[in-house]
Design a protein around this motif. Structure first.
Motif, PDB file in Angstrom:
ATOM      1  N   ALA A  19       0.832  -1.204   0.000  1.00 40.88           N
ATOM      2  CA  ALA A  19       0.000   0.000   0.000  1.00 40.88           C
ATOM      3  C   ALA A  19       0.868   1.256   0.000  1.00 40.88           C
ATOM      4  CB  ALA A  19      -0.932  -0.004   1.206  1.00 40.88           C
ATOM      5  N   GLN A  20       1.962   1.225   0.747  1.00 39.93           N
ATOM      6  CA  GLN A  20       2.847   2.390   0.802  1.00 39.93           C
ATOM      7  C   GLN A  20       3.410   2.723  -0.573  1.00 39.93           C
ATOM      8  OE1 GLN A  20       5.668   1.105   3.766  1.00 39.93           O
ATOM      9  NE2 GLN A  20       4.132   1.153   5.400  1.00 39.93           N
ATOM     10  N   ARG A  21       3.821   1.694  -1.298  1.00 41.81           N
ATOM     11  CA  ARG A  21       4.404   1.933  -2.632  1.00 41.81           C
ATOM     12  C   ARG A  21       3.337   2.356  -3.635  1.00 41.81           C
ATOM     13  NH1 ARG A  21       8.977   3.465  -3.579  1.00 41.81           N
ATOM     14  NH2 ARG A  21       9.419   2.179  -5.370  1.00 41.81           N
ATOM     15  N   ALA A  22       2.132   1.802  -3.513  1.00 37.84           N
ATOM     16  CA  ALA A  22       1.044   2.220  -4.404  1.00 37.84           C
ATOM     17  C   ALA A  22       0.743   3.701  -4.197  1.00 37.84           C
ATOM     18  CB  ALA A  22      -0.201   1.366  -4.155  1.00 37.84           C
ATOM     19  N   ALA A  23       0.679   4.125  -2.940  1.00 37.36           N
ATOM     20  CA  ALA A  23       0.425   5.534  -2.645  1.00 37.36           C
ATOM     21  C   ALA A  23       1.560   6.414  -3.163  1.00 37.36           C
ATOM     22  CB  ALA A  23       0.234   5.726  -1.138  1.00 37.36           C
ATOM     23  N   ALA A  24       2.787   5.956  -2.993  1.00 38.72           N
ATOM     24  CA  ALA A  24       3.940   6.733  -3.468  1.00 38.72           C
ATOM     25  C   ALA A  24       3.889   6.917  -4.981  1.00 38.72           C
ATOM     26  CB  ALA A  24       5.242   6.051  -3.058  1.00 38.72           C
ATOM     27  N   MET A  46      -5.734  -0.685  -5.951  1.00 40.64           N
ATOM     28  CA  MET A  46      -6.370   0.168  -6.954  1.00 40.64           C
ATOM     29  C   MET A  46      -6.876   1.456  -6.314  1.00 40.64           C
ATOM     30  SD  MET A  46      -8.562  -2.698  -9.053  1.00 40.64           S
ATOM     31  CE  MET A  46      -9.376  -1.512 -10.083  1.00 40.64           C
ATOM     32  N   GLY A  47      -7.611   1.321  -5.230  1.00 40.40           N
ATOM     33  CA  GLY A  47      -8.137   2.497  -4.554  1.00 40.40           C
ATOM     34  C   GLY A  47      -7.050   3.358  -3.951  1.00 40.40           C
ATOM     35  N   ILE A  48      -6.015   2.732  -3.446  1.00 43.11           N
ATOM     36  CA  ILE A  48      -4.928   3.471  -2.804  1.00 43.11           C
ATOM     37  C   ILE A  48      -4.170   4.321  -3.810  1.00 43.11           C
ATOM     38  CG2 ILE A  48      -2.682   3.184  -1.656  1.00 43.11           C
ATOM     39  CD1 ILE A  48      -4.027   0.767  -0.164  1.00 43.11           C
ATOM     40  N   VAL A  49      -3.809   3.746  -4.957  1.00 41.03           N
ATOM     41  CA  VAL A  49      -3.061   4.521  -5.949  1.00 41.03           C
ATOM     42  C   VAL A  49      -3.921   5.666  -6.475  1.00 41.03           C
ATOM     43  CG1 VAL A  49      -3.610   3.102  -8.002  1.00 41.03           C
ATOM     44  CG2 VAL A  49      -1.441   4.330  -7.894  1.00 41.03           C
ATOM     45  N   ALA A  50      -5.216   5.422  -6.676  1.00 42.98           N
ATOM     46  CA  ALA A  50      -6.113   6.469  -7.169  1.00 42.98           C
ATOM     47  C   ALA A  50      -6.281   7.579  -6.140  1.00 42.98           C
ATOM     48  CB  ALA A  50      -7.467   5.875  -7.534  1.00 42.98           C
ATOM     49  N   ASP A  51      -6.544   7.204  -4.894  1.00 43.77           N
ATOM     50  CA  ASP A  51      -6.748   8.208  -3.842  1.00 43.77           C
ATOM     51  C   ASP A  51      -5.505   9.069  -3.637  1.00 43.77           C
ATOM     52  OD1 ASP A  51      -9.382   7.463  -3.401  1.00 43.77           O
ATOM     53  OD2 ASP A  51      -8.887   6.141  -1.710  1.00 43.77           O
ATOM     54  N   ALA A  52      -4.335   8.447  -3.713  1.00 39.44           N
ATOM     55  CA  ALA A  52      -3.095   9.202  -3.532  1.00 39.44           C
ATOM     56  C   ALA A  52      -2.892  10.204  -4.662  1.00 39.44           C
ATOM     57  CB  ALA A  52      -1.898   8.243  -3.445  1.00 39.44           C
ATOM     58  N   ALA A  53      -3.181   9.784  -5.887  1.00 37.19           N
ATOM     59  CA  ALA A  53      -3.048  10.705  -7.020  1.00 37.19           C
ATOM     60  C   ALA A  53      -4.055  11.840  -6.914  1.00 37.19           C
ATOM     61  CB  ALA A  53      -3.230   9.937  -8.329  1.00 37.19           C
ATOM     62  N   LEU A  54      -5.286  11.521  -6.549  1.00 33.22           N
ATOM     63  CA  LEU A  54      -6.311  12.563  -6.394  1.00 33.22           C
ATOM     64  C   LEU A  54      -5.943  13.544  -5.288  1.00 33.22           C
ATOM     65  CD1 LEU A  54      -9.480  10.306  -6.700  1.00 33.22           C
ATOM     66  CD2 LEU A  54      -8.810  12.117  -8.312  1.00 33.22           C
ATOM     67  N   ALA A  55      -5.467  13.036  -4.151  1.00 35.52           N
ATOM     68  CA  ALA A  55      -5.099  13.893  -3.025  1.00 35.52           C
ATOM     69  C   ALA A  55      -3.961  14.840  -3.379  1.00 35.52           C
ATOM     70  CB  ALA A  55      -4.712  13.039  -1.811  1.00 35.52           C
ATOM     71  N   ALA A  56      -3.120  14.422  -4.325  1.00 39.77           N
ATOM     72  CA  ALA A  56      -2.001  15.258  -4.767  1.00 39.77           C
ATOM     73  C   ALA A  56      -2.399  16.168  -5.936  1.00 39.77           C
ATOM     74  CB  ALA A  56      -0.818  14.372  -5.160  1.00 39.77           C
ATOM     75  N   GLY A  57      -3.687  16.191  -6.275  1.00 40.68           N
ATOM     76  CA  GLY A  57      -4.162  17.077  -7.331  1.00 40.68           C
ATOM     77  C   GLY A  57      -4.063  16.515  -8.728  1.00 40.68           C
ATOM     78  N   GLY A  58      -3.894  15.211  -8.857  1.00 36.43           N
ATOM     79  CA  GLY A  58      -3.725  14.601 -10.169  1.00 36.43           C
ATOM     80  C   GLY A  58      -5.033  14.255 -10.854  1.00 36.43           C
ATOM     81  N   GLU A  59      -4.924  14.018 -12.136  1.00 34.44           N
ATOM     82  CA  GLU A  59      -6.046  13.552 -12.939  1.00 34.44           C
ATOM     83  C   GLU A  59      -6.068  12.028 -12.871  1.00 34.44           C
ATOM     84  OE1 GLU A  59      -7.687  13.617 -17.566  1.00 34.44           O
ATOM     85  OE2 GLU A  59      -5.748  14.525 -17.088  1.00 34.44           O
ATOM     86  N   VAL A  60      -7.251  11.453 -12.606  1.00 34.12           N
ATOM     87  CA  VAL A  60      -7.378  10.006 -12.489  1.00 34.12           C
ATOM     88  C   VAL A  60      -8.567   9.540 -13.324  1.00 34.12           C
ATOM     89  CG1 VAL A  60      -7.664   8.033 -10.948  1.00 34.12           C
ATOM     90  CG2 VAL A  60      -6.390  10.048 -10.169  1.00 34.12           C
ATOM     91  N   ILE A  61      -8.287   8.638 -14.244  1.00 30.65           N
ATOM     92  CA  ILE A  61      -9.313   8.087 -15.124  1.00 30.65           C
ATOM     93  C   ILE A  61      -9.442   6.603 -14.832  1.00 30.65           C
ATOM     94  CG2 ILE A  61     -10.012   7.714 -17.524  1.00 30.65           C
ATOM     95  CD1 ILE A  61      -8.005  10.067 -18.200  1.00 30.65           C
ATOM     96  N   GLY A  62     -10.628   6.180 -14.461  1.00 32.81           N
ATOM     97  CA  GLY A  62     -10.895   4.779 -14.191  1.00 32.81           C
ATOM     98  C   GLY A  62     -11.698   4.159 -15.318  1.00 32.81           C
TER      99      GLY A  62
END
Length: 194
Positions: A19-24, A46-62
């Motif tokens: 989970a740590q690496r997915a978030a990173a 899946m949720g962790i990588v998406a949430d981390a990108a969203l929290a950092a202001g990124g664009e996320v397409i599922g």
């Protein structure tokens, strides 16, 4: 390169480091201005990588098939969520949206998606970079199997070497940005490799 497609587990795995690496990775893609394309779920890695990108202001397409909307619990907070009819459509759409492909730890689905991209490249149907972002040696046995395929004549060296594997996100992004597709002639299969 404007987007990276990430394949990973719909579970979190047995160790917190996954989970740590997915978030990173999710944070880093956002920081680099790269859109994240992924399977559209809000569970597991899946949720962790998406949430981390969203929290950092990124664009996320599922991209998620109708059948899995309930199973993988479709993420409702994405920049865009595309619901498709089948897994085949999901993979094709993710291929269209992604400029590069990265596998984090996962199971059958993760390997299925990544190996389809590798097969398409081998057949000359695509030339986008593919990489396995390892976490504490998770993919090491798989890399050993690829080496065995090469040694036993089922995989060509050009195809085995045109794949990145490692743990460093900086090195991963550098490799993807500087990746040069194999010339078309190198993608041709010999009769004994079909």
């Amino acid at each position: 390169m404007k987007s990276v497609c990430v394949y990973c587990g719909s579970s979190i795995g047995a160790r917190p480091v996954y989970a740590q690496r997915a978030a990173a990775l999710g944070r880093r893609l956002a920081d680099e201005g790269l859109a994240l394309v992924y399977g559209g779920g809000n569970v597991g890695l899946m949720g962790i990588v998406a949430d981390a990108a969203l929290a950092a202001g990124g664009e996320v397409i599922g991209v998620i098939p109708e059948q899995l909307v309930g199973w993988e619990v479709a993420h409702e907070g994405l920049t865009r969520l595309e619901i498709v009819a089948t897994m085949h459509e999901r993979k094709a759409r993710m291929f269209d949206l992604g400029d590069a492909f990265v596998a984090l730890p996962g199971g059958f689905g993760t390997l299925d998606e990544m190996f389809e991209m590798l097969t398409w490249r081998q057949l000359g149907l695509g030339d986008k970079p593919c990489a396995f972002l390892d976490v504490d040696g998770y993919f090491a046995p798989l890399m050993g199997m690829l080496d065995r395929m090469l040694q036993q004549g089922f995989l060509r060296a050009e195809h085995r070497n045109d794949l990145w594997h490692g743990e460093d996100i900086d090195a991963l992004l550098h490799w993807m940005r500087h990746h040069r597709a194999l010339p078309r002639r190198d993608r041709k299969l010999h009769k004994d490799q079909r």
